[in-house]
Scaffold this active site. Structure first.
Site, mmCIF file in Angstrom:
data_model
loop_
_atom_site.group_PDB
_atom_site.id
_atom_site.type_symbol
_atom_site.label_atom_id
_atom_site.label_comp_id
_atom_site.label_asym_id
_atom_site.label_seq_id
_atom_site.Cartn_x
_atom_site.Cartn_y
_atom_site.Cartn_z
ATOM 1 N N GLU A 60 -53.038 -14.711 -3.302
ATOM 2 C CA GLU A 60 -53.338 -16.082 -3.712
ATOM 3 C C GLU A 60 -54.666 -16.575 -3.150
ATOM 4 O OE1 GLU A 60 -49.142 -15.423 -4.510
ATOM 5 O OE2 GLU A 60 -50.358 -15.086 -2.717
ATOM 6 N N HIS A 129 -38.814 -20.525 -0.983
ATOM 7 C CA HIS A 129 -39.114 -20.667 -2.410
ATOM 8 C C HIS A 129 -38.669 -22.023 -2.953
ATOM 9 C CE1 HIS A 129 -38.970 -16.342 -1.694
ATOM 10 N NE2 HIS A 129 -39.726 -16.179 -2.756
#
Length: 327
Positions: A60, A129
């Site tokens: 990322e 998450h």
């Protein structure tokens, strides 16, 4: 009117903007060959090719930096995160580069980029998450932050975000991807990135919410009306930076009470900002203190029963609204 799923509304917005502007491109993990982790980029690789629909490594920090650099160079990247939890790896590029450069360059260098992907608790995937990042990004000057609830908002807001000359954080919700909503006939045009929508008018209490919490608020409002004769006005915030202060203030002036719902944590959350806005601008209209419902102040449990206890839900909204209205 016709129905369209949230995920296809996202896909259609990207496709239409890529057809309209050759500088728009999509990049992220599995956006191409796999057609998106949540299938929000279906068929885009087939139509636009691998120079405009770019599968990235699971890095990322790296691909977000490339996206920001491309935006500085005049392109309009859409950077998809498989989940905004993973965007923490790229926070330096989002905040220190994308958000601050226009100011630090004296207005000379824009960063037209969209950071998008699922945000909040998708259910049963545990703490790493399941976090809502709305208040994180809403805290940062230089960013615009929006979080749509239905398919129309998703499509119209994403088109506006792609055309905007500033970085936009576009927070979706995984549970909404598979839901279908009514869509108006004809072309969907961009809508303002800084306006709330009154989803339901009411006179007794204002309920503010965004993303999937709007669904909970609407269900709770129906119960409050039919079972307890409480008229709840539901304000879909949509924009979290800038927040539509006027819509909130005007609603509170009418109802005298306010309750905010969010999947983020209570401390320093969106509800804290809304409370400040109301107390500073509509204090004399309040019949009681502003109230907030948020996720329990713990990392999200994996166990389903504990997760249900931790998250906001319809019953919590109904019971809190009843207590605010002295029932």
């Amino acid at each position: 009117m016709s129905n369209l799923s949230f995920r296809l509304a996202i896909r259609d917005a990207i496709a239409e903007e890529m057809r309209r502007d050759p500088n728009v491109f999509l990049m992220g993990e599995e956006v191409g060959q796999y057609q998106g982790a949540y299938k929000a980029s279906q068929d885009l690789l087939k139509e636009f090719g691998d120079e405009r629909v770019i599968d990235t490594p699971i890095v990322e920090y790296g691909f977000t930096g490339i996206g920001v650099g491309a935006a500085f160079g005049g392109l309009r990247p859409i950077v998809e995160f498989m989940t905004f939890n993973f965007a923490m790896q790229a926070i330096d590029h989002i905040v220190n580069s994308a958000a601050k450069t226009l100011y630090m360059s004296g207005g000379e260098l824009n960063c037209p980029i969209v950071f998008r992907g699922p945000n909040g608790a998708p259910r049963n995937v545990a703490a790493q998450h399941s976090q809502c990042f709305a208040s994180w990004y809403a805290h940062c000057p230089g960013l615009k932050v929006v979080s749509p609830y239905n398919s129309f908002e998703a499509k119209a807001l994403l088109k506006a975000a792609i055309r905007d000359d500033n970085p936009v954080v576009f927070l979706e919700h995984e549970i909404l991807y598979g839901k279908s909503f009514e869509m108006p006939e004809g072309a969907v045009e961009p809508i303002a990135l800084d306006k709330a929508i009154i989803m339901r008018s009411g006179s007794d209490i204002t309920i503010t919410a965004f993303s999937i919490s709007v669904e909970h608020a609407m269900q709770a409002a129906e119960i409050l009306q039919t079972q307890y004769d409480i008229s709840a006005e539901v304000v879909n915030l949509i924009s979290l930076r800038p927040i539509d202060k006027n819509a909130i203030i005007e609603s509170v002036k009418k109802t005298g009470r306010i309750l905010n719902i969010e999947e983020g944590w209570l401390s320093c959350g969106i509800g804290s900002e809304i409370t400040s806005v109301v107390v500073e601008n509509a204090f004399d209209y309040l019949d009681c203190e502003p109230r907030r419902i948020a996720t329990a102040d713990v990392p999200m449990p994996y166990a389903k029963n504990l997760e249900n206890l931790a998250l906001p839900n319809v019953d919590k909204i109904v019971q809190t609204a009843k207590s605010i209205c002295n029932l």
